[in-house]
Design a protein around this motif. Structure first.
Motif, PDB file in Angstrom:
ATOM      1  N   ALA A  89       0.824  -1.210   0.000  1.00  0.00           N
ATOM      2  CA  ALA A  89       0.000   0.000   0.000  1.00  0.00           C
ATOM      3  C   ALA A  89       0.860   1.263   0.000  1.00  0.00           C
ATOM      4  N   LEU A  90       1.911   1.278   0.803  1.00  0.00           N
ATOM      5  CA  LEU A  90       2.805   2.435   0.835  1.00  0.00           C
ATOM      6  C   LEU A  90       3.459   2.661  -0.524  1.00  0.00           C
ATOM      7  N   GLU A  91       3.839   1.585  -1.174  1.00  0.00           N
ATOM      8  CA  GLU A  91       4.467   1.721  -2.492  1.00  0.00           C
ATOM      9  C   GLU A  91       3.471   2.275  -3.509  1.00  0.00           C
ATOM     10  N   ILE A  92       2.248   1.783  -3.486  1.00  0.00           N
ATOM     11  CA  ILE A  92       1.228   2.298  -4.403  1.00  0.00           C
ATOM     12  C   ILE A  92       0.988   3.780  -4.150  1.00  0.00           C
ATOM     13  N   ALA A  93       0.851   4.143  -2.872  1.00  0.00           N
ATOM     14  CA  ALA A  93       0.565   5.536  -2.520  1.00  0.00           C
ATOM     15  C   ALA A  93       1.701   6.470  -2.904  1.00  0.00           C
ATOM     16  N   ALA A  94       2.927   5.965  -2.924  1.00  0.00           N
ATOM     17  CA  ALA A  94       4.081   6.782  -3.306  1.00  0.00           C
ATOM     18  C   ALA A  94       4.265   6.848  -4.822  1.00  0.00           C
ATOM     19  N   ARG A  95       4.034   5.740  -5.516  1.00  0.00           N
ATOM     20  CA  ARG A  95       4.249   5.703  -6.970  1.00  0.00           C
ATOM     21  C   ARG A  95       3.087   6.324  -7.748  1.00  0.00           C
ATOM     22  N   TRP A  96       1.874   6.203  -7.206  1.00  0.00           N
ATOM     23  CA  TRP A  96       0.691   6.738  -7.880  1.00  0.00           C
ATOM     24  C   TRP A  96      -0.156   7.527  -6.877  1.00  0.00           C
ATOM     25  N   PRO A  97       0.356   8.620  -6.340  1.00  0.00           N
ATOM     26  CA  PRO A  97      -0.346   9.329  -5.263  1.00  0.00           C
ATOM     27  C   PRO A  97      -1.731   9.836  -5.651  1.00  0.00           C
ATOM     28  N   ASP A  98      -1.935  10.125  -6.938  1.00  0.00           N
ATOM     29  CA  ASP A  98      -3.244  10.639  -7.358  1.00  0.00           C
ATOM     30  C   ASP A  98      -4.322   9.563  -7.334  1.00  0.00           C
ATOM     31  N   ARG A  99      -3.935   8.294  -7.193  1.00  0.00           N
ATOM     32  CA  ARG A  99      -4.908   7.200  -7.165  1.00  0.00           C
ATOM     33  C   ARG A  99      -5.363   6.853  -5.743  1.00  0.00           C
ATOM     34  N   VAL A 100      -4.700   7.416  -4.741  1.00  0.00           N
ATOM     35  CA  VAL A 100      -4.947   7.022  -3.344  1.00  0.00           C
ATOM     36  C   VAL A 100      -5.540   8.189  -2.567  1.00  0.00           C
ATOM     37  N   ALA A 101      -6.766   7.994  -2.073  1.00  0.00           N
ATOM     38  CA  ALA A 101      -7.470   9.053  -1.347  1.00  0.00           C
ATOM     39  C   ALA A 101      -7.127   9.061   0.133  1.00  0.00           C
ATOM     40  N   SER A 102      -6.941   7.890   0.709  1.00  0.00           N
ATOM     41  CA  SER A 102      -6.554   7.788   2.115  1.00  0.00           C
ATOM     42  C   SER A 102      -5.907   6.432   2.348  1.00  0.00           C
ATOM     43  N   LEU A 103      -5.205   6.326   3.475  1.00  0.00           N
ATOM     44  CA  LEU A 103      -4.324   5.186   3.714  1.00  0.00           C
ATOM     45  C   LEU A 103      -4.436   4.763   5.172  1.00  0.00           C
ATOM     46  N   ALA A 104      -4.993   3.567   5.422  1.00  0.00           N
ATOM     47  CA  ALA A 104      -5.098   3.035   6.782  1.00  0.00           C
ATOM     48  C   ALA A 104      -4.237   1.783   6.878  1.00  0.00           C
ATOM     49  N   LEU A 105      -3.243   1.815   7.755  1.00  0.00           N
ATOM     50  CA  LEU A 105      -2.257   0.747   7.844  1.00  0.00           C
ATOM     51  C   LEU A 105      -2.290   0.126   9.236  1.00  0.00           C
ATOM     52  N   LEU A 106      -2.460  -1.191   9.285  1.00  0.00           N
ATOM     53  CA  LEU A 106      -2.523  -1.931  10.537  1.00  0.00           C
ATOM     54  C   LEU A 106      -1.233  -2.723  10.707  1.00  0.00           C
ATOM     55  N   CYS A 107      -0.424  -2.331  11.686  1.00  0.00           N
ATOM     56  CA  CYS A 107       0.827  -3.051  11.979  1.00  0.00           C
ATOM     57  C   CYS A 107       1.641  -3.261  10.708  1.00  0.00           C
ATOM     58  N   THR A 108       1.851  -2.194   9.972  1.00  0.00           N
ATOM     59  CA  THR A 108       2.446  -2.304   8.647  1.00  0.00           C
ATOM     60  C   THR A 108       3.923  -2.664   8.676  1.00  0.00           C
ATOM     61  N   ALA A 109       4.332  -3.379   7.638  1.00  0.00           N
ATOM     62  CA  ALA A 109       5.749  -3.578   7.346  1.00  0.00           C
ATOM     63  C   ALA A 109       6.230  -2.383   6.534  1.00  0.00           C
ATOM     64  N   LEU A 110       7.539  -2.294   6.336  1.00  0.00           N
ATOM     65  CA  LEU A 110       8.125  -1.156   5.625  1.00  0.00           C
ATOM     66  C   LEU A 110       9.385  -1.604   4.921  1.00  0.00           C
ATOM     67  N   ASP A 187       6.526  11.298  -1.472  1.00  0.00           N
ATOM     68  CA  ASP A 187       5.577  11.547  -2.558  1.00  0.00           C
ATOM     69  C   ASP A 187       4.141  11.206  -2.165  1.00  0.00           C
ATOM     70  N   ILE A 188       3.952  10.586  -1.011  1.00  0.00           N
ATOM     71  CA  ILE A 188       2.597  10.238  -0.554  1.00  0.00           C
ATOM     72  C   ILE A 188       1.860  11.508  -0.144  1.00  0.00           C
ATOM     73  N   THR A 189       0.647  11.656  -0.640  1.00  0.00           N
ATOM     74  CA  THR A 189      -0.160  12.838  -0.329  1.00  0.00           C
ATOM     75  C   THR A 189      -1.402  12.493   0.486  1.00  0.00           C
ATOM     76  N   ALA A 190      -1.751  11.226   0.574  1.00  0.00           N
ATOM     77  CA  ALA A 190      -2.989  10.814   1.236  1.00  0.00           C
ATOM     78  C   ALA A 190      -2.877  10.937   2.753  1.00  0.00           C
ATOM     79  N   PRO A 191      -3.963  11.341   3.433  1.00  0.00           N
ATOM     80  CA  PRO A 191      -3.978  11.271   4.894  1.00  0.00           C
ATOM     81  C   PRO A 191      -3.892   9.819   5.335  1.00  0.00           C
ATOM     82  N   SER A 192      -3.311   9.582   6.501  1.00  0.00           N
ATOM     83  CA  SER A 192      -3.061   8.197   6.910  1.00  0.00           C
ATOM     84  C   SER A 192      -3.465   7.949   8.357  1.00  0.00           C
ATOM     85  N   LEU A 193      -3.850   6.704   8.606  1.00  0.00           N
ATOM     86  CA  LEU A 193      -4.122   6.196   9.942  1.00  0.00           C
ATOM     87  C   LEU A 193      -3.165   5.044  10.184  1.00  0.00           C
ATOM     88  N   LEU A 194      -2.388   5.111  11.261  1.00  0.00           N
ATOM     89  CA  LEU A 194      -1.371   4.110  11.564  1.00  0.00           C
ATOM     90  C   LEU A 194      -1.725   3.455  12.885  1.00  0.00           C
TER      91      LEU A 194
END
Length: 252
Positions: A89-110, A187-194
């Motif tokens: 999800a982080l990669e998608i949000a960074a590579r195609w930021p205009d496609r991602v409206a918001s980002l909710a990540l549960l115990c995410t890897a990186l 490059d991520i522009t979406a608001p996020s919940l971590l």
């Protein structure tokens, strides 16, 4: 190749990405809640999980997911992701930021995170069990590790998904590499919940803190008596958190 997936509901898109211990069935408790709230919910199995076979050559998880969204006509979506799915999800949000409206990540890897000795020891134990042919033992190790507070029904639910993932991946004729495309979290522009679990590995708690400092409009919270898969251990609470976040950042 199209990723195995299902779609429910109508309205703004919400894409669910599973952890590397499970498959798209991980989101069974969230699907009806999100559909009832007015969202079109897509959940898919990444390569080598659930009903999606292993790739036969180098693969790009983020590109696979984007192509699925294109096939379904989803122009812009919220991403809700768990563990290894969060890395995608982080990669998608960074590579195609205009496609991602918001980002909710549960115990995410990186990508690029240096694992702790404790997480390395877990990986070495899992690998040793699999090399010895003890798939059941490796499966149980994952269930015990990732769901410290779950009831037996929830443990069995994860057990089925993890066992299936091991069987699909071990059946592959040869190992293939993930294509690594450089991307920048800036490059991520979406608001996020971590969301982190207080009883998870320190690695994932630290990743959540780090991302909360890096990402724009980020909110971070840690749930008590929760391990690595909060949507399975505390589904009702996670549903409330997700719906509140989505109503604010990407309303139906």
């Amino acid at each position: 190749m199209t990723l195995a997936h299902d779609v429910g509901g109508t309205g703004p898109g919400v894409l669910l990405l599973h952890s590397t211990a499970s498959d798209r069935r991980q989101w069974d408790p969230q699907l009806p809640a999100l559909v009832d709230a007015g969202y079109r919910v897509v959940r898919c199995d990444l390569r080598g999980y659930g009903e999606t076979p292993m790739p036969d050559g180098p693969y790009d998880n983020a590109r696979d997911v984007l192509e699925l969204l294109d096939q379904l006509g989803v122009e812009r979506t919220a991403l809700v992701a768990s563990s290894g799915g969060g890395r995608v999800a982080l990669e998608i949000a960074a590579r195609w930021p205009d496609r991602v409206a918001s980002l909710a990540l549960l115990c995410t890897a990186l990508d690029g995170h240096e694992p702790s000795p404790e997480l390395l020891a877990f990986g070495e134990r899992e690998e040793a069990l699999l090399e010895a042919g003890d798939v059941a033992g490796a499966t149980e190790l994952n269930v015990d590790t990732w769901l410290p507070h779950a009831d037996e029904a929830t443990r069995e639910w994860l057990r089925r998904m993890q066992r299936n993932a091991f069987e699909v991946q071990l059946a592959a004729v040869e190992e293939v590499e993930r294509i690594r495309v450089p991307y920048d979290l800036a490059d991520i522009t979406a608001p996020s919940l971590l969301v982190a679990g207080a009883d998870d590995f320190a690695d994932f708690r630290e990743i959540a803190v780090r991302l909360a400092e890096l990402l724009p409009d980020a909110r971070h919270l840690e749930l008590d008596r929760v391990g690595h898969l909060p949507n399975m251990e505390r589904p009702d609470e996670v549903n409330r958190l997700l719906l509140d976040f989505l109503r604010e950042t990407f309303p139906a």
